[in-house]
Write an enzyme that holds these catalytic residues in place. Structure first.
Site, short mmCIF file in Angstrom:
data_model
loop_
_atom_site.label_atom_id
_atom_site.label_comp_id
_atom_site.label_asym_id
_atom_site.label_seq_id
_atom_site.Cartn_x
_atom_site.Cartn_y
_atom_site.Cartn_z
CD GLU A 203 126.42 3.69 21.30
OE1 GLU A 203 125.64 3.42 20.37
OE2 GLU A 203 127.31 2.92 21.69
CE LYS B 219 129.12 1.37 24.63
NZ LYS B 219 129.41 0.30 23.65
CE LYS C 178 124.16 0.43 18.84
NZ LYS C 178 125.39 0.82 19.50
CD GLU D 132 124.80 -3.63 15.03
OE1 GLU D 132 124.66 -2.48 15.50
OE2 GLU D 132 124.98 -4.64 15.72
CG ASN E 130 128.72 -4.30 15.79
OD1 ASN E 130 129.83 -3.92 16.15
ND2 ASN E 130 127.74 -4.53 16.63
CD GLU F 166 126.37 0.04 13.69
OE1 GLU F 166 126.19 -0.63 14.73
OE2 GLU F 166 125.54 0.06 12.78
CB SER F 167 131.70 -1.61 17.43
OG SER F 167 130.42 -1.62 17.97
#
Length: 260
Positions: free
Chosen positions: A54, A56, A116, A165, A186, A216-217
């Protein structure tokens, strides 16, 4: 009011303003609008690493992550590292991103690009297509079942894949429908920002096999991925872990090599 509610209120205002400036016809005449899309789903199914890296700059939970590098440097670094896809944050106020980041990423790499974003309107899906995205993110926490259905079907009509998500079983149950390609769990609670891989583990068996599972995350180690793979996860979205280093591409390269 939690941070997610605030983001969505701001996003709805932002979309109204943008619609007044840039007509749909202008988005549809973009050079990328008729470009063939690249499938993240296929890439993940054929990959041993499954890394979605990603871009970010910052997040509401961590003020600044990295402002030192160009989009081109980061995304080319990810592509060279062997990432299956690249997620590009386009929210300005909370994440320091923009649609220009997506455009520059598209000009730099030939891997699937995820816009995103907090999508609340079809207009944002047209923007994604016009700026070179291959897939979009829909967040179940902020959309009704009908909204998920209409937005995902609209995306599919533009040949964009859809990553949905979810964060809990309730969101998952309301969302399952044929117009989705990938379902992401997530690990960060968007309301409290608490992170735990248990969210991915608990939901794994409830996600039907026809959807590619993405975690994710909060994934910051090779061990975390090895822990999640037995649960059927094929994709792993990693942002902060690479961006907080002084060379995101090199960090991704080393990480993917360790996965072997």
């Amino acid at each position: 009011m939690n941070i997610l509610d605030k983001i969505i209120i701001d996003k709805k205002r932002e979309v109204i303003l943008k619609k007044n400036i840039i007509p749909v016809s202008q988005l549809e005449s973009s050079v990328f609008f008729n470009k063939e899309t690249i499938s993240l789903r296929t890439n993940l199914l054929n990959s041993s690493s499954g890394i979605i890296a990603e871009h970010k700059r910052r997040s509401p939970s961590k003020a600044a992550i990295n402002y030192d590098f160009t989009v081109e440097e980061v995304t080319k670094g990810y592509e060279n590292a062997g990432a299956c896809g690249i997620s590009v944050l386009t929210d300005g106020k909370y994440f320091g991103g923009s649609l220009d980041d997506l455009l520059l990423a598209r000009a730099s790499v030939n891997v699937p690009l995820l816009r995103k974003e907090f999508i609340v309107d079809e207009y944002q899906i047209l923007e994604a297509k016009a700026h070179g995205a291959d897939l979009i993110l829909l967040i179940a926490a902020v959309l009704t079942r009908d909204e998920i259905k209409s937005l995902s079907e609209f995306a599919k009509s533009l040949n964009l894949e859809v990553l949905l998500e979810v964060h809990n079983l309730e969101e998952l149950h309301k969302s399952i429908m044929p117009s989705l390609d990938l379902i992401g769990v997530n690990n960060r609670n968007l309301k409290t920002f608490e992170v735990s891989l248990d969210f991915s583990k608990e939901l794994a068996s409830h996600i039907p096999d026809e959807f590619v599972k993405v975690s994710e995350s909060g994934i910051s180690s090779v061990a975390a991925i090895q822990e999640l793979k037995p649960y059927g996860y094929k994709g792993f979205l990693i942002g902060e872990n690479f961006m907080k280093t002084d060379n995101a591409g090199a960090a991704a390269t080393e990480f993917i090599q360790q996965l072997g």
